[in-house]
Design an enzyme around this catalytic site. Structure first.
Site, PDB file in Angstrom:
ATOM      1  N   ARG A  93       0.838  -1.214   0.000  1.00  0.00           N
ATOM      2  CA  ARG A  93       0.000   0.000   0.000  1.00  0.00           C
ATOM      3  C   ARG A  93       0.870   1.261   0.000  1.00  0.00           C
ATOM      4  NH1 ARG A  93      -4.906  -0.954   2.386  1.00  0.00           N
ATOM      5  NH2 ARG A  93      -3.831  -2.326   3.851  1.00  0.00           N
ATOM      6  N   TYR A  94       1.979   1.216   0.738  1.00  0.00           N
ATOM      7  CA  TYR A  94       2.887   2.357   0.834  1.00  0.00           C
ATOM      8  C   TYR A  94       4.198   1.957   0.163  1.00  0.00           C
ATOM      9  CZ  TYR A  94      -0.296   3.320   4.751  1.00  0.00           C
ATOM     10  OH  TYR A  94      -1.401   3.508   5.539  1.00  0.00           O
ATOM     11  N   ARG A  97       7.086  -0.219   2.299  1.00  0.00           N
ATOM     12  CA  ARG A  97       6.789  -1.362   3.171  1.00  0.00           C
ATOM     13  C   ARG A  97       5.660  -2.212   2.599  1.00  0.00           C
ATOM     14  NH1 ARG A  97       5.439   3.530   4.894  1.00  0.00           N
ATOM     15  NH2 ARG A  97       3.495   3.979   5.937  1.00  0.00           N
ATOM     16  N   CYS A 106      -5.365 -17.396  14.172  1.00  0.00           N
ATOM     17  CA  CYS A 106      -5.016 -16.592  15.349  1.00  0.00           C
ATOM     18  C   CYS A 106      -5.245 -17.449  16.588  1.00  0.00           C
ATOM     19  CB  CYS A 106      -5.912 -15.361  15.444  1.00  0.00           C
ATOM     20  SG  CYS A 106      -5.851 -14.314  13.978  1.00  0.00           S
ATOM     21  N   CYS A 110     -11.002 -12.019  17.456  1.00  0.00           N
ATOM     22  CA  CYS A 110     -11.579 -10.787  17.997  1.00  0.00           C
ATOM     23  C   CYS A 110     -12.873 -10.487  17.243  1.00  0.00           C
ATOM     24  CB  CYS A 110     -10.591  -9.648  17.815  1.00  0.00           C
ATOM     25  SG  CYS A 110      -8.917 -10.088  18.367  1.00  0.00           S
ATOM     26  N   CYS A 113     -12.636  -7.917  14.352  1.00  0.00           N
ATOM     27  CA  CYS A 113     -11.480  -8.056  13.460  1.00  0.00           C
ATOM     28  C   CYS A 113     -11.767  -7.495  12.066  1.00  0.00           C
ATOM     29  CB  CYS A 113     -11.096  -9.528  13.320  1.00  0.00           C
ATOM     30  SG  CYS A 113      -9.738  -9.788  12.166  1.00  0.00           S
ATOM     31  N   ARG A 115     -10.113  -8.238   9.482  1.00  0.00           N
ATOM     32  CA  ARG A 115      -9.918  -9.290   8.465  1.00  0.00           C
ATOM     33  C   ARG A 115     -10.763 -10.507   8.813  1.00  0.00           C
ATOM     34  NH1 ARG A 115      -3.955  -8.071   8.447  1.00  0.00           N
ATOM     35  NH2 ARG A 115      -3.813  -6.340   6.996  1.00  0.00           N
ATOM     36  N   ASP A 276     -12.741  -0.295  12.298  1.00  0.00           N
ATOM     37  CA  ASP A 276     -12.962  -0.411  10.848  1.00  0.00           C
ATOM     38  C   ASP A 276     -14.389  -0.854  10.549  1.00  0.00           C
ATOM     39  OD1 ASP A 276     -10.311   0.242   9.917  1.00  0.00           O
ATOM     40  OD2 ASP A 276      -9.669  -1.656  10.819  1.00  0.00           O
ATOM     41  N   ASP A 313      -8.105   3.962   9.138  1.00  0.00           N
ATOM     42  CA  ASP A 313      -7.765   3.360   7.846  1.00  0.00           C
ATOM     43  C   ASP A 313      -8.872   3.755   6.879  1.00  0.00           C
ATOM     44  OD1 ASP A 313      -5.482   1.527   7.131  1.00  0.00           O
ATOM     45  OD2 ASP A 313      -5.885   0.908   9.210  1.00  0.00           O
ATOM     46  N   LYS A 320      -3.674   4.919   6.124  1.00  0.00           N
ATOM     47  CA  LYS A 320      -4.048   5.469   7.430  1.00  0.00           C
ATOM     48  C   LYS A 320      -3.956   6.982   7.412  1.00  0.00           C
ATOM     49  CE  LYS A 320      -2.467   1.694  10.309  1.00  0.00           C
ATOM     50  NZ  LYS A 320      -2.124   0.863   9.127  1.00  0.00           N
TER      51      LYS A 320
HETATM   52  S1  SF4 Z   1      -7.693  -8.612  15.155  1.00  0.00           S
HETATM   53 FE1  SF4 Z   1      -8.110 -10.289  13.685  1.00  0.00          FE
HETATM   54  S2  SF4 Z   1      -6.097 -10.863  12.897  1.00  0.00           S
HETATM   55 FE2  SF4 Z   1      -5.756  -9.723  14.822  1.00  0.00          FE
HETATM   56  S3  SF4 Z   1      -5.690 -11.296  16.447  1.00  0.00           S
HETATM   57 FE3  SF4 Z   1      -7.790 -10.538  16.357  1.00  0.00          FE
HETATM   58  S4  SF4 Z   1      -8.814 -11.997  14.963  1.00  0.00           S
HETATM   59 FE4  SF4 Z   1      -6.606 -12.263  14.620  1.00  0.00          FE
END
Ligand code: SF4
Length: 351
Positions: A93-94, A97, A106, A110, A113, A115, A276, A313, A320
């Site tokens: 994206r940048y 990096r 994971c 979360c 999340c 993603r 997000d 973002d 960002k």
């Molecule tokens: S935010 Fe998403 S990618 Fe990060 S630890 Fe939690 S579930 Fe996994």
């Protein structure tokens, strides 16, 4: 009830069995779990107070029927990774990096999340060895790439042996000077951060940084702090990442305790992310105005060492942007600056 380290809770029925959600939630939580992965490690489960219906740790990890409510502006790829993915596993994206998504699982999942449509068992985006070689080749043939950020998923879910192979492959590329890993493992499963794992992160040819994701001061347990200390004592500098979450850390006292906790662990607060627009996460998002007000309050409560950047973002993959608050304004050609108490002063002062 005690659980062994391997005993991660992975289904609504198990959550109910451990008293983390009421039995009557089962039908709706089964629908949530069919779409988004669920995992709560023993360390995280032990932090939850099951008698508190508003427990800030539970809110981050225990699924909720609110996740079935999808808003029209929410998006499966809320920060636009796909728009910047030249080869599988890489997000460029940048200019200087790249993100390198080396794993799609994971330790915990979360509920907010960004993603969430891409991580978890059953999501078919694990990197094949051919895709890994292609991604490495992309980095090798782009000399402008100074920093590689290992993410996913959580790279610390890989074995020490595999991590060391990846670190060695990356460090062998002359222009890669920095390798950063984004992780929740020191909080979610601190026992995983062994001396072996820590050693595997170090190379002679590139500098390793670790960014810890934590959102509530209670997540910084003695075990989590010790896991971070093992990495820092081994010479790996750490920064923090947190997400501003309604009902978790959207008050000044909690944010203050979290940022102080990071600094006490020798972790520099780096980013406070605005939530997000991930599907089914509206109940966990604040407004930008609330975030700015909290950042203003934080400025008056803790030193500069404890201040993260509050960032958004931009949906669509535009990167960002720091989103304030603003302390400078212009009035008739004079600069007005607001102090931490909210009082406004002219700069330079009028004589
Ligand atoms: S935010 Fe998403 S990618 Fe990060 S630890 Fe939690 S579930 Fe996994």
């Amino acid at each position: 009830m005690t659980m062994r380290a391997s005993n991660t809770l992975r289904s609504p029925a198990e959550l109910i069995g451990h008293g983390l959600t009421p039995a009557e939630t089962l039908p709706e939580l089964e629908k949530v779990a069919a779409r988004y992965a669920v995992a709560i490690t023993p360390d995280v489960a032990a932090l939850i107070n099951p008698s508190d219906p508003h427990d800030p740790i539970a809110r981050q990890y225990v699924p909720s029927a609110d996740e079935l409510v999808i808003q029209s502006q929410e998006n499966a790829d809320p920060i636009g990774d796909h728009a910047h993915s030249p080869v599988s596993g890489i997000v460029h994206r940048y200019p200087d990096r790249v993100l390198f998504k080396v794993v799609h699982v994971c330790a915990v999942y979360c509920r907010f999340c960004f993603r969430r449509e891409m991580v978890g068992p059953g999501k078919e985006n694990a990197l094949s060895s051919e895709a890994y070689a292609n991604a490495l080749n992309y980095i090798r043939t782009h000399p402008e790439i100074w920093e590689v950020i290992l993410t996913g998923g959580d790279p610390l879910m890989l074995s020490a042996r595999r991590l060391n192979e990846i670190m060695t492959d990356l460090a062998a590329i002359d222009h890669v000077k920095i390798i950063r890993l984004h992780t929740r493992v020191p909080v979610a499963d601190p026992g995983r951060v062994t001396d072996d794992l820590t050693t595997s992160l170090k190379t002679d040819k590139a500098v390793t940084w670790v960014a810890l994701h934590a959102n509530h001061p209670r997540e910084l347990t003695a075990e989590a702090r010790a896991a971070c200390a093992r990495m820092i004592d081994a010479g790996i500098p750490m920064v923090s990442q947190s997400v501003l979450l309604r009902g978790v850390n959207d008050d000044a006292a909690t944010l203050e305790a979290l940022m102080r906790g990071f600094v006490e662990c020798r972790i520099k607060p780096y980013y406070l992310h605005h939530g997000d627009l991930a599907p089914g996460t509206a109940h966990l998002r604040t407004t930008l105005e609330e975030g700015q007000s909290l950042m203003r309050a934080l400025r008056g409560r803790v030193s500069g060492l404890c201040q993260p950047d509050y960032v958004l973002d931009i949906p669509g993959g535009y990167g960002k942007a720091p989103v304030g608050p603003q302390y400078l304004s212009d009035e008739n050609g004079h600069c007005r600056v607001t102090d931490y108490c909210g009082d406004v002063h002219l700069y330079p002062p009028s004589s």
